[in-house]
Design a protein around this motif. Sequence first.
Motif, PDB file in Angstrom:
ATOM      1  N   THR A 138      -6.554   2.406  -3.971  1.00 21.38           N
ATOM      2  CA  THR A 138      -5.231   2.742  -3.434  1.00 21.38           C
ATOM      3  C   THR A 138      -4.714   4.035  -4.034  1.00 21.38           C
ATOM      4  O   THR A 138      -4.159   4.890  -3.327  1.00 21.38           O
ATOM      5  N   THR A 188       0.830  -1.209   0.000  1.00 33.15           N
ATOM      6  CA  THR A 188       0.000   0.000   0.000  1.00 33.15           C
ATOM      7  C   THR A 188       0.861   1.253   0.000  1.00 33.15           C
ATOM      8  O   THR A 188       0.626   2.182  -0.780  1.00 33.15           O
ATOM      9  N   THR A 201      -8.808  -2.807  -6.566  1.00 32.64           N
ATOM     10  CA  THR A 201      -7.777  -2.519  -5.563  1.00 32.64           C
ATOM     11  C   THR A 201      -6.946  -1.292  -5.911  1.00 32.64           C
ATOM     12  O   THR A 201      -6.775  -0.393  -5.081  1.00 32.64           O
ATOM     13  N   GLN A 202      -6.443  -1.226  -7.141  1.00 30.15           N
ATOM     14  CA  GLN A 202      -5.504  -0.163  -7.476  1.00 30.15           C
ATOM     15  C   GLN A 202      -6.173   1.210  -7.527  1.00 30.15           C
ATOM     16  O   GLN A 202      -5.547   2.208  -7.158  1.00 30.15           O
TER      17      GLN A 202
END
Length: 429
Positions: free
Chosen positions: A264, A155, A260-261
């Motif tokens: 993030t 992360t 997810t990306q």
Amino acid sequence: MARESERDTRTSSAKPRKSAPPKLHVGSATTVRDRNADRSSMKQVRTTIFLLGFIAIAYVAYLFVSGQVDDFFRALMGVDVGWIVSGVCCFLFYYVFGVLAYSVLASTDHDSPVGFRDLMSVEASGVFFMRMTPGGAGVIPSQIYRLTRAGLSLTDASALQFIRFTLYEAGEGIFAALMLLLCSGYFLETFADVRILGLDVIFIGIFMFAYKFVQVGGVLLLCALPRPIQKVGGIVLRIGHKLHILNDKRYERFQDVLDTQVTTFSSAFRSAAKHRRVLIVVEIITLMQLACMYALPYFVLRAFGLEADLLICLASGSMVELLVNAIPLPGGAGGAEVGFSYLFGNMFGWHLAAGLVIWRSVEYLLPVLIAAPCMGMRSTSTESIYHRWTRRYRNVWRIARGGQGSLERPAGIKYRPKAPSDKKRSKKR
């Protein structure tokens, strides 16, 4: 009882000594994924090498067919090597400013385990894969992998990389906009009647700038509205999967990246927005870094003894790099040569063939050779960059004040006083 005591002593002596935890971040599936992405990028590099060899052969054949071989060698005979060395040093500052930008961002985390050598490896991998993978596709996974190898979690590594990527892309757009404002008269006078494939060069330049503007705007929109982007992206992926454009593996992979990306990326940019001064400083460093790369044609022109305007070279160099970024080939192969020939053709004259080779060598081939061995660099100290800078600043400040107070020393290192010499001992006796 005696045997049991002997066993206890053997087992106690066989126990390993406690040591400091290693700096390497392992055991994460995402780290393994980044490592695999880095390996796949290296496979693309092999393909790129064959492509570059083919382009080199095609360029040599072009020189023979067009009859420019004599001009090529005649121009090389009169090159001033000192200006070429100055151009190489200028590009080395491009690398230094890149490491400095990463260092400023990493210093916002006061306990970050990333050191200067780690960031030198990260920047070197960016320089290498930007030139050796199509569209720079291998840059982000290779840099994230090296940040996780330095001790950051996935992360934190993704956050640092995404912030740096956003500021770099924004810097390219800002630099091009400034150059268009300052040199708009030159471009209108020089390229008003020049065409490429039936299109005006001015129109192509505006299109490239608009492409960069849309690219940077899309990144900022991704940071500001992650949920709507995820919903729209999910709909597009489902449509592509139903139409059999995407197979099951690609659909799952893109869906995982989207889930997810994007989150993030958005959270990392929002957390970085709290350090506005740091972002401004990094953006200024990025503009200085880009100037070091865009100024390379100026040194090549001076190497041939030709007159050159640094501002016009910066403006034309920024336009060439915009064209390179728009072409999905390693290093913008083909597009860079065409753009350089049209934008700098009037400046070089009959030196163009030799000037193109020297510029491409300094801007493309030499950075690859320099960056390749630097990608394996790793820091050995566990002291964060923030604490290093703070300690050295205080030490310099105390020396400037006349040496008042004791110098600070890194935490965790014990200093033993020197033992008195034999002469002092004899005097005491």
